[in-house]
Structure formats: C-alpha cells, structure tokens
Design an enzyme around this catalytic site. Structure first.
Site, short mmCIF file in Angstrom:
data_model
loop_
_atom_site.label_atom_id
_atom_site.label_comp_id
_atom_site.label_asym_id
_atom_site.label_seq_id
_atom_site.Cartn_x
_atom_site.Cartn_y
_atom_site.Cartn_z
CE LYS A 80 -3.64 2.05 2.86
NZ LYS A 80 -5.15 2.04 3.53
CB SER A 155 -7.78 3.47 2.35
OG SER A 155 -7.05 3.48 3.67
CB SER A 179 -7.60 1.04 5.73
OG SER A 179 -9.00 2.29 5.60
#
Length: 464
Positions: A80, A155, A179
C-alpha cells in the site's frame, strides 16, 4: 504454465521453490506481465519491475544452493502506497506527495527484505488512506476486478484488487477503521488486522496514530498466517510496538472447532445488512455448528453507537493533527471530500478528544469481558455489497444511507479495541460480487482466528 503460476499462493510457491521445480524469476515474469495486462484496474501507482527481476535472480541463486533467506524468499508482494519504501516513490495517493521518495524503509519492508520477499510495486489507495471508496485518489479510481464498475473497498483497495486480479500472492495493507478488512471483503480475499502492537507501523504515513495497524492480505487463510509471521515482531522504533514473542500463526490451522463457543451479535447486523450478506453469514455460522461448535447469541457490543462515535472522533481529530500544516499551506492540493473530512477534525474540542480516548479504554475492558465466555465473535465484514464507483448513497432494507457511515459499521469495533479481526470470503452473489465474513477474537489470539477462518474456508471451497 503462466495461468498455473498466477494461481499459486505463498505456501505453494515456497514448496515449488524448495523442490526446484519453479523459479522465482519465472514467477516475477508472470506477475509483471499480468500487472501490465491489467493496468485498467489501476491497482498500482508504481511498479518496481527492474528491482523485482534483480531480487528474483538473487532468490533463484539461493534456492539453487538450497539456502533460502527466510520464510518469504522469492514470494512477490505489493505494498500500500502509504508504507515507506526507501528510494521508491511513496505518494499516499496524493498530489502533495506525488514525487516523494522516502529515505527510510518502514520496518515491515525491512523485515520482508530480510526474508527474501520480492517487491512488485506500490498499490493505489484512497487519498491519505482516509476513506473506504478508493475513488478519491490523485492517480484515479481503483476498479474491483470482479466488476470493474464497482468500488474495491478501501483504503487498501489497490492491495485487495491486485490480489483478486492475481497480480500478486501477497500484499500489505494498513487498517484504521477497517481499511484491510473492508477491501478484503469487497474483493473476495483474506485480510487480517492483528492485535495492535503485533506489527510495527514505523515508517507508515499515519491516519490516526493511536488506532492505525498494518496487516497482511492474501488469497487464502494459511498464506495469511505465513505472511503475518514474516512481518510481526517487536520494534523499538515504534512506540506502540509490544514485546510479544513471534510465533507460528498456522499452529491451530486444521484443528477441530468442536466444543468451542461462537458468539453471534445478531442484533448488530440482522436488520442492517443486505439480505444476500445476512444469508451468507448465517450459512457460515451453520457450517461451524455442523463442525461441532456451540453457537450462542450475544448482545451488540455497542448498542447505542457510543464507542463507534468515540472511535471516529479520535480518528478524525488525530488525522487533522497530521495534516494541519499541509492544509494551511496547500489546501488546493487536497481532494474536496478529504478536505471536508479533515476540517471536521479541526472542530473537535480537546475535552471531546480526551473523553473519546477514555471511552476507548472502557470499550476494551467491556469487549474483553464479552470475550471471556466465547472463543470468537462473528459478524459480516460490512453491511453492503461494493457500490458503483462514485456512488455516495446506498439502500439497505429500504433505508437510504451514506456510504461513508456504512462501510466501516462493523469493522470499527475491532479497530477501537485494537484486538485481532480477520475478514474472509464467505459467498459470492449472482452478480459475481464477493461477501466477507469477519471473525473477532481476544487480543493476541490471531492463531485462533485463523483456526476458525480455515475451517469455514475449507468447507465453502469458494472459487473466486
């Protein structure tokens, strides 16, 4: 051969490497090719192809000598893009940091480098990891591989989408309000939020310093436990890190759940989920019952939403503290939705923030008390199916809601306690949209969560 390689998980790759029947170079060539072919999903911001090939050749040489470096040697992974990678662009999916190159690695990256894992690139995310839709990013919305009109959740949406599209067998995510688990559910993969302090978050751009976690994402439960072992461990650079012994998180996988107690807070989700999700979760509960587990109904751990509200207050106010300087100096570089969210944090008063922190301590005590008589708590990961990209309202059982209040309705509970929680696929709709099931345990009980998750995964045998 290529189709065969892309289906392999961590454990399968390691077995083939050790048998010298597959090379890390072959695997990296396959994965880089697939990343190029699936650029429309927009899972990656930066692809580190040249570095990956160099690292793969080094790994291949070690396996030829039967001297792998560690538990992840030769395994490709994605990261990420709010997790720092030294000398590799790390953008937070923001215009402000679109050309930012950190001079440090996050601790989790150092650990993976030390185990021989191979970085494929940095995955797209909601701007500053501050949302669950992943359609507010400077680099363009991420698409759900199961239906490219739909959101991947967030996310950590790029990491989940990359896994679902078989662009990598492992990916790192970060979880504050869900997330890791939300995109895992939306994309039909496995995501674990470990006990807070189990995995270092040093070198991770913060969303909410006191709530943030880093977690492993994979396509199956056993691989997830392997990946967690590679990234877990005490880190003196992280003030939240706990001096816990690392362990084999696979230790309970395959063990029976007969006689174990499963607590189900039906009241929290019975009337708050779309019917297909409710039915899939109930079917999974029935699987555990058939395996001999004792199913009991338990009360909603947060019946009036007090603790969820406190968690949001902490997250939003801490988020504003991180961003205040950039907000003052570069307001036009924020997405308007993100700016609006940040400014809410500005208005939270000091006493409200302190009260919310105190409430967190109360909730941890309350939740721990609830876990005393059960082995796991089980509920949906989220109450809705992946909405369309840019959709901002969703109807659930005849009531229209904002997507912002629905995505993390169930995941935020474990976020605020800091206790472990895993999302696994438990079904797929006629429209080919995955459904996620969430398993929560007492703190430090990741192995128990994997135990139950594996039994459900094995019984369902979903082909996603």
């Amino acid at each position: 051969m290529e189709n065969y390689i892309e289906k392999l998980g961590i454990k399968e790759l390691l077995n083939l490497y050790n048998n010298k029947s597959l090379s890390p170079v072959e695997v990296i060539e396959n994965q880089l090719s697939r990343i190029e072919m699936n650029k429309d999903i927009n899972a990656f911001i930066t692809v580190t192809g040249d570095l990956a090939m160099i690292t793969a050749k080094e790994s291949e040489e070690r396996y030829m000598k039967s001297k792998p470096l560690g538990v992840m040697d030769g395994v490709p992974y994605a990261v990420k893009d709010n997790i720092f990678t030294k000398g590799i662009r790390t953008t937070m999916a923001s215009e402000i940091y679109k050309d930012y190159y950190p001079d440090i690695n996050a601790t989790v990256i150092e650990k993976l480098n030390g185990s021989g894992a191979i970085l494929l690139g940095k995955t797209n995310t909601h701007e500053f990891a501050s949302g669950a839709t992943c359609d507010r990013t400077y680099f363009g919305p991420i698409k759900n591989p199961h239906n490219k009109k739909k959101m991947p959740g967030g996310s950590s949406g790029g990491s989940a989408a990359a896994l679902a599209a078989r662009l990598c067998p492992a990916a790192l995510g970060a979880d504050t309000s869900g997330s890791v688990r939300i995109p895992a559910a939306a994309c039909g993969v496995v995501g674990m939020k470990p006990t807070q302090g189990r995995v270092s978050k040093y070198g991770v751009y913060p969303l909410s310093d006191s709530i943030d976690h880093v977690g492993p994402m994979t396509r199956n439960v056993e691989d997830n436990a392997i990946f967690l072992r590679a990234i877990a461990g005490y880190d003196p650079l992280d003030k939240w890190s706990l001096k816990l012994p690392n362990m084999d998180y696979n230790i309970e996988i395959g063990q029976s759940v007969k006689g174990m107690v499963v607590g189900v807070p039906y009241s929290i989700f019975k009337d708050n989920t779309v019917p297909s999700i409710y039915d899939a979760v109930v079917d999974s509960i029935d699987i555990l019952k058939d395996l001999g587990a004792k199913i009991i109904e338990i009360p909603n751990p947060d019946p009036d939403g007090t603790f969820v509200g406190a968690c949001r207050a902490v997250r939003i106010s801490e988020g504003y503290a991180v961003h205040e300087k950039n907000i003052m100096e570069k307001p036009g570089l924020y997405n308007p939705e993100i700016m609006q969210q940040m400014l809410v944090g500005k208005d939270i008063k000091a006493y409200e923030y302190i009260n919310a922190l105190q409430m967190r301590s109360q909730f941890k005590t309350h939740f721990k008390e609830m876990m005393k008589d059960i082995d796991i708590m089980i509920m949906p990961t989220m109450p809705l199916l992946p909405p369309d990209i840019n959709q901002r309202e969703v109807e659930i059982r005849g009531i229209v809601h904002s997507v912002f209040t629905r995505f993390n309705l169930f995941t935020i509970i474990a976020s605020f306690t800091g206790f472990p929680s895993i999302s696994i696929p438990c079904g797929i709709t006629e429209e080919n949209l995955p459904i996620g099931l969430q398993i929560l345990t007492d703190e430090f009980e990741e192995a128990k969560a994997y135990r139950f998750a594996y039994q459900i995964e094995k019984a369902l045998d979903l082909k996603l």
